[in-house]
Design an enzyme around this catalytic site. Structure first.
Site, short mmCIF file in Angstrom:
data_model
loop_
_atom_site.label_atom_id
_atom_site.label_comp_id
_atom_site.label_asym_id
_atom_site.label_seq_id
_atom_site.Cartn_x
_atom_site.Cartn_y
_atom_site.Cartn_z
N VAL A 74 1.02 -1.07 0.22
CA VAL A 74 0.04 -0.03 -0.23
C VAL A 74 0.59 1.48 -0.24
O VAL A 74 0.57 2.48 -0.20
CB VAL A 74 -1.13 -0.39 0.88
CG1 VAL A 74 -2.04 -1.45 1.33
CG2 VAL A 74 -0.09 -0.29 2.53
N SER A 83 -6.34 3.87 16.25
CA SER A 83 -6.25 2.69 17.36
C SER A 83 -6.55 3.87 18.26
O SER A 83 -6.89 4.53 18.15
CB SER A 83 -4.53 2.77 17.08
OG SER A 83 -3.82 2.18 18.56
N TYR A 117 4.54 5.84 15.85
CA TYR A 117 3.02 4.89 15.69
C TYR A 117 1.86 5.97 16.04
O TYR A 117 1.10 6.10 15.51
CB TYR A 117 2.44 4.23 16.77
CG TYR A 117 1.72 3.28 16.75
CD1 TYR A 117 0.97 1.99 15.01
CD2 TYR A 117 0.67 2.91 17.56
CE1 TYR A 117 0.36 1.30 15.07
CE2 TYR A 117 -0.76 1.65 17.23
CZ TYR A 117 -0.78 1.02 15.47
OH TYR A 117 -1.67 0.54 15.18
N ALA A 132 1.81 9.25 16.01
CA ALA A 132 1.51 10.11 15.03
C ALA A 132 0.48 9.55 14.00
O ALA A 132 0.47 10.27 13.09
CB ALA A 132 3.11 10.13 15.07
N LYS A 164 -1.58 7.29 13.81
CA LYS A 164 -3.31 7.19 14.30
C LYS A 164 -3.84 8.13 14.33
O LYS A 164 -5.15 8.05 13.92
CB LYS A 164 -3.19 6.13 15.01
CG LYS A 164 -2.96 4.58 14.68
CD LYS A 164 -3.17 3.83 12.95
CE LYS A 164 -2.27 2.32 12.56
NZ LYS A 164 -3.58 1.57 11.89
N ILE A 212 -6.74 -6.08 20.57
CA ILE A 212 -7.47 -7.10 20.29
C ILE A 212 -6.34 -8.72 19.67
O ILE A 212 -5.09 -7.92 19.89
CB ILE A 212 -7.43 -6.56 18.50
CG1 ILE A 212 -8.61 -5.03 19.05
CG2 ILE A 212 -8.61 -7.80 18.34
CD1 ILE A 212 -9.88 -5.34 20.16
#
Length: 249
Positions: free
Chosen positions: A63, A142, A155, A157, A159, A188
């Site tokens: 992606v 998240s 991370y 930043a 999300k 999860i």
């Protein structure tokens, strides 16, 4: 929900495992045709075999690569003749690092996949979506896109940015009848979840911070994703749905 999603074409990124796989299975049960993508196409075999439909194509998709994203979206529409929903699920889970100890390339990699990946797929999909036909995007943020956590600056930043990007796109696309919503999962039970990777003690600590006393399942996230794509959520646009079992602040 089943009647409104039956026959719809959905593209899922990160479909080889975890939440992406669970969502593919859920949507197949609701009658959707699926374009399943992940960075390695062979990893999608088990997902495809677990789905309850033969209307499936699979494709390798990094992606972070804009050209690949455009090609896969074009091939999806050529195969199915339409595209209705996109689930931007591909992402890299966090590893805790003090900023000064961040490995070379870690920041760029997370931004390229978690943020630019959602941007690339969204941009590639837009020319293929019919206006005022119930089309939508569901993007994955998240709990760390809503509340900060030490050692997770990069991370967080990415999300936080997913939420800002999604809300802005919801405003831009709403007048065309295309919705953009976000799911923000908590802890999860997936193979790449940071607590699961860290071991049983970390899982126990995570469970103790959740009022329901357990980690969530990928299938429970998939239920919400399917709802957001359905007609039952047709007035939800720019929403961020927390799915965390009652996480203590």
């Amino acid at each position: 929900m089943s009647s409104s999603l039956n026959g719809k074409v959905v593209l899922i990124t990160g479909a080889a495992s975890g939440i992406g796989r669970a969502t593919a299975i859920k949507l197949s049960k609701l009658g959707c045709a699926l374009a399943l993508t992940d960075i390695v196409e062979t990893d999608l075999g088990e997902t495809a075999e677990s789905c309850h439909t033969e209307k499936i194509i699979t494709a390798a998709l990094d992606v972070s690569n804009a050209d690949q994203s455009e090609l896969v979206l074009k091939e999806t529409v050529e195969y199915f003749g339409r595209l209705d929903h996109i689930f931007n699920c591909a992402g890299i889970n966090p590893t805790p690092y003090p900023l000064l100890d961040l490995p070379e390339g870690y920041f760029d990699k997370l931004v390229a996949v978690n943020l630019k990946g959602t941007y690339n797929v969204t941009k590639a999909a837009l020319p293929h979506l019919k206006e005022h036909a119930g089309c939508s995007f569901v993007n994955v943020s998240s709990i760390l896109g809503l509340k900060p956590s030490k050692l997770q600056a990069t991370y967080c930043a990415t999300k936080y940015a997913i939420i800002g990007f999604s809300k802005s796109m919801a405003l831009e696309l709403g007048e065309r009848g295309i919705r953009v919503n976000v799911v923000a999962p908590g802890f999860i039970q997936t193979p790449t979840n940071a607590s699961v990777v860290a071991g049983p003690d970390f899982v126990k600590s995570a469970e103790q911070s959740v009022s329901l006393g357990r980690l969530g399942t990928a299938a429970e996230i998939a239920d919400v994703v399917a709802f957001l794509m359905s007609d039952e959520a047709k007035y939800m646009n720019g929403s961020v749905v927390e799915i965390n079992g009652g996480l203590a602040n």
